[in-house]
Design a protein around this motif. Structure first.
Motif, mmCIF file in Angstrom:
data_model
loop_
_atom_site.group_PDB
_atom_site.id
_atom_site.type_symbol
_atom_site.label_atom_id
_atom_site.label_comp_id
_atom_site.label_asym_id
_atom_site.label_seq_id
_atom_site.Cartn_x
_atom_site.Cartn_y
_atom_site.Cartn_z
ATOM 1 N N ASN A 124 -2.821 11.305 11.600
ATOM 2 C CA ASN A 124 -2.670 9.859 11.752
ATOM 3 C C ASN A 124 -1.382 9.366 11.098
ATOM 4 O OD1 ASN A 124 -3.282 6.973 10.350
ATOM 5 N ND2 ASN A 124 -4.260 7.078 12.349
ATOM 6 N N SER A 125 -1.134 9.814 9.875
ATOM 7 C CA SER A 125 0.071 9.387 9.163
ATOM 8 C C SER A 125 1.331 9.884 9.861
ATOM 9 C CB SER A 125 0.038 9.911 7.726
ATOM 10 O OG SER A 125 1.199 9.553 7.024
ATOM 11 N N GLY A 126 1.252 11.096 10.453
ATOM 12 C CA GLY A 126 2.412 11.662 11.127
ATOM 13 C C GLY A 126 2.955 10.783 12.234
ATOM 14 N N ALA A 127 2.073 10.057 12.930
ATOM 15 C CA ALA A 127 2.517 9.174 14.009
ATOM 16 C C ALA A 127 3.371 8.036 13.472
ATOM 17 C CB ALA A 127 1.306 8.626 14.759
ATOM 18 N N TYR A 128 2.977 7.478 12.342
ATOM 19 C CA TYR A 128 3.737 6.371 11.752
ATOM 20 C C TYR A 128 5.007 6.873 11.070
ATOM 21 C CZ TYR A 128 -0.489 3.744 12.710
ATOM 22 O OH TYR A 128 -1.557 3.160 13.350
ATOM 23 N N VAL A 129 4.899 8.031 10.418
ATOM 24 C CA VAL A 129 6.079 8.628 9.787
ATOM 25 C C VAL A 129 7.125 8.975 10.846
ATOM 26 C CG1 VAL A 129 6.918 10.631 8.488
ATOM 27 C CG2 VAL A 129 4.820 9.484 7.779
ATOM 28 N N ALA A 130 6.669 9.429 12.015
ATOM 29 C CA ALA A 130 7.582 9.797 13.094
ATOM 30 C C ALA A 130 8.454 8.620 13.516
ATOM 31 C CB ALA A 130 6.792 10.322 14.291
ATOM 32 N N GLU A 131 7.842 7.457 13.673
ATOM 33 C CA GLU A 131 8.609 6.276 14.076
ATOM 34 C C GLU A 131 9.536 5.798 12.961
ATOM 35 O OE1 GLU A 131 8.446 4.566 17.488
ATOM 36 O OE2 GLU A 131 8.262 6.728 17.314
ATOM 37 N N ILE A 132 9.100 5.973 11.711
ATOM 38 C CA ILE A 132 9.966 5.625 10.580
ATOM 39 C C ILE A 132 11.193 6.526 10.573
ATOM 40 C CG2 ILE A 132 10.137 5.617 8.060
ATOM 41 C CD1 ILE A 132 7.171 4.827 7.978
ATOM 42 N N PHE A 168 16.608 10.507 5.943
ATOM 43 C CA PHE A 168 15.568 10.523 4.915
ATOM 44 C C PHE A 168 15.903 9.549 3.798
ATOM 45 C CE2 PHE A 168 13.426 12.228 1.153
ATOM 46 C CZ PHE A 168 12.139 12.356 1.637
ATOM 47 N N LYS A 169 17.153 9.527 3.375
ATOM 48 C CA LYS A 169 17.570 8.604 2.312
ATOM 49 C C LYS A 169 17.419 7.157 2.770
ATOM 50 C CE LYS A 169 21.465 7.464 -0.715
ATOM 51 N NZ LYS A 169 22.856 7.774 -1.086
ATOM 52 N N THR A 170 17.717 6.889 4.024
ATOM 53 C CA THR A 170 17.637 5.524 4.554
ATOM 54 C C THR A 170 16.193 5.023 4.616
ATOM 55 O OG1 THR A 170 19.620 5.899 5.896
ATOM 56 C CG2 THR A 170 18.200 4.057 6.530
ATOM 57 N N VAL A 171 15.284 5.892 5.037
ATOM 58 C CA VAL A 171 13.897 5.464 5.279
ATOM 59 C C VAL A 171 12.971 5.711 4.095
ATOM 60 C CG1 VAL A 171 14.198 5.923 7.743
ATOM 61 C CG2 VAL A 171 13.131 7.666 6.291
ATOM 62 N N LEU A 172 13.497 6.268 3.012
ATOM 63 C CA LEU A 172 12.645 6.653 1.885
ATOM 64 C C LEU A 172 11.781 5.508 1.345
ATOM 65 C CD1 LEU A 172 11.874 9.121 0.317
ATOM 66 C CD2 LEU A 172 13.733 8.675 -1.281
ATOM 67 N N PRO A 173 12.335 4.305 1.124
ATOM 68 C CA PRO A 173 11.475 3.204 0.646
ATOM 69 C C PRO A 173 10.347 2.865 1.627
ATOM 70 C CG PRO A 173 13.787 2.681 0.307
ATOM 71 C CD PRO A 173 13.748 3.898 1.178
ATOM 72 N N THR A 174 10.665 2.820 2.928
ATOM 73 C CA THR A 174 9.640 2.532 3.940
ATOM 74 C C THR A 174 8.611 3.643 3.988
ATOM 75 O OG1 THR A 174 11.368 1.453 5.248
ATOM 76 C CG2 THR A 174 9.284 1.906 6.355
ATOM 77 N N LEU A 175 9.078 4.874 3.823
ATOM 78 C CA LEU A 175 8.190 6.022 3.812
ATOM 79 C C LEU A 175 7.225 5.946 2.625
ATOM 80 C CD1 LEU A 175 7.988 8.508 5.661
ATOM 81 C CD2 LEU A 175 9.407 9.736 4.001
ATOM 82 N N ALA A 176 7.745 5.548 1.475
ATOM 83 C CA ALA A 176 6.896 5.426 0.285
ATOM 84 C C ALA A 176 5.814 4.369 0.489
ATOM 85 C CB ALA A 176 7.759 5.083 -0.926
ATOM 86 N N ASN A 177 6.161 3.281 1.154
ATOM 87 C CA ASN A 177 5.160 2.249 1.451
ATOM 88 C C ASN A 177 4.093 2.761 2.415
ATOM 89 O OD1 ASN A 177 6.006 -0.077 -0.088
ATOM 90 N ND2 ASN A 177 7.803 -0.169 1.222
ATOM 91 N N VAL A 181 -0.124 2.936 1.970
ATOM 92 C CA VAL A 181 -1.114 2.591 2.996
ATOM 93 C C VAL A 181 -2.065 3.759 3.221
ATOM 94 C CG1 VAL A 181 -1.427 2.017 5.436
ATOM 95 C CG2 VAL A 181 0.407 0.937 4.129
ATOM 96 N N LEU A 182 -1.512 4.972 3.254
ATOM 97 C CA LEU A 182 -2.336 6.163 3.461
ATOM 98 C C LEU A 182 -3.351 6.332 2.333
ATOM 99 C CD1 LEU A 182 -2.995 8.784 4.968
ATOM 100 C CD2 LEU A 182 -1.144 9.885 3.694
ATOM 101 N N LEU A 229 2.261 2.774 -7.796
ATOM 102 C CA LEU A 229 3.085 3.300 -6.713
ATOM 103 C C LEU A 229 4.103 2.272 -6.233
ATOM 104 C CD1 LEU A 229 0.433 5.250 -4.620
ATOM 105 C CD2 LEU A 229 2.266 6.212 -5.991
ATOM 106 N N THR A 230 3.693 1.007 -6.168
ATOM 107 C CA THR A 230 4.618 -0.057 -5.755
ATOM 108 C C THR A 230 5.769 -0.179 -6.744
ATOM 109 O OG1 THR A 230 2.799 -1.281 -4.719
ATOM 110 C CG2 THR A 230 4.818 -2.508 -5.176
ATOM 111 N N LYS A 231 5.456 -0.061 -8.030
ATOM 112 C CA LYS A 231 6.495 -0.113 -9.059
ATOM 113 C C LYS A 231 7.459 1.057 -8.917
ATOM 114 C CE LYS A 231 8.482 -1.606 -12.815
ATOM 115 N NZ LYS A 231 9.270 -2.871 -12.803
ATOM 116 N N LEU A 232 6.920 2.237 -8.647
ATOM 117 C CA LEU A 232 7.778 3.411 -8.457
ATOM 118 C C LEU A 232 8.673 3.244 -7.233
ATOM 119 C CD1 LEU A 232 5.229 6.294 -9.244
ATOM 120 C CD2 LEU A 232 7.092 5.448 -10.703
ATOM 121 N N VAL A 233 8.118 2.656 -6.168
ATOM 122 C CA VAL A 233 8.918 2.407 -4.962
ATOM 123 C C VAL A 233 10.047 1.426 -5.267
ATOM 124 C CG1 VAL A 233 8.891 1.384 -2.656
ATOM 125 C CG2 VAL A 233 7.064 2.937 -3.345
#
Length: 245
Positions: A124-132, A168-177, A181-182, A229-233
């Motif tokens: 399930n997460s892979g589908a969202y990570v793929a678009e990110i 990966f560097k560009t999407v890292l913050p979005t990926l962490a969010n 959710v996961l 986790l939000t603080k770390l992001v």
């Protein structure tokens, strides 16, 4: 007034002891938390692996669809069609339904609830990570691909060593969010009998017939984890911004 406050504290203490101290029921929450964290960590790794592969296929097709020729182009079109079907199905159905299909249908003969939960949440997460990742890859300048090819790298080597690391560097913050959710989505693992954090709280409620204390405890634990986790992001985003200056 004083008597009312005293009675409230006495009731609170009795409720706390009933739900967490008696029978060492706090251990259920601790074990459930460990299961939740293990499921999340493994699902994250699986989701990243699936996401990178799907994103590479989708972005390669989108960037080269006018150049697709021969057998290689035909195979890429097939892979892209399969990837789009995967994204449509997974993102279009609830994760709890996917989890139950995985447990009661696909792996009906297996009793490995942990593995089934990891597969369900990871897919399930892979589908969202793929678009990110796809958005990150598409954002990388076309010149980077040309630079890699000019250095003698083939298309796949250029993607692996040059394009994907920049994306990966560009999407890292979005990926962490997405991982935050996961973490919260794993709360439905109890539907297949997995004793995660939410299930542990419900088990305590079923024994003590007291809903407030165990469910509030579960909610607070999730809240604390998400805040951390939000603080770390936020720290990660700040460091990434500073590194670009």
């Amino acid at each position: 007034m004083t008597e009312t406050i005293t009675k409230w504290f006495a009731d609170f203490k009795a409720d706390f002891i009933l739900n967490f101290i008696d029978g060492n029921r706090w251990q259920l929450l601790l074990d459930g938390l460990a299961s939740t964290l293990k499921i999340t960590a493994c699902a994250v790794l699986l989701g990243i692996a699936i996401g990178i592969v799907i994103a590479a296929i989708r972005s390669s097709h989108d960037k080269n669809q006018t150049k697709l020729r021969g057998l290689g182009g035909f195979i890429l079109k097939i892979f892209n069609a399969v990837a789009k079907l995967y994204l449509t199905v997974i993102r279009g159905t609830p994760v709890v339904v996917q989890l139950m299909i995985m447990y009661f249908v696909i792996f009906a003969s297996s009793n490995n609830k942990f593995l089934i939960a990891v597969l369900a949440f990871g897919i399930n997460s892979g589908a969202y990570v793929a678009e990110i990742f796809r958005s990150g890859i598409m954002a990388v300048d076309e010149g980077q691909m040309e630079a890699g090819r000019s250095l003698g790298l083939n298309y796949f080597q250029t993607m692996i060593y040059i394009i994907i690391p920049q994306a990966f560097k560009t999407v890292l913050p979005t990926l962490a969010n997405e991982f935050i959710v996961l973490l919260k989505e794993t709360s439905v693992a109890g539907y297949v009998g997995m004793t995660d954090l939410t299930r542990a709280g419900d088990m305590i409620r079923g024994v003590t017939f007291s809903a407030f204390m165990p469910l509030i405890a579960v909610a607070l634990i999730y809240l604390v984890m998400v805040i951390i986790l939000t603080k770390l992001v936020s720290i990660l985003e700040r460091r990434l911004r500073n590194s670009e200056r």
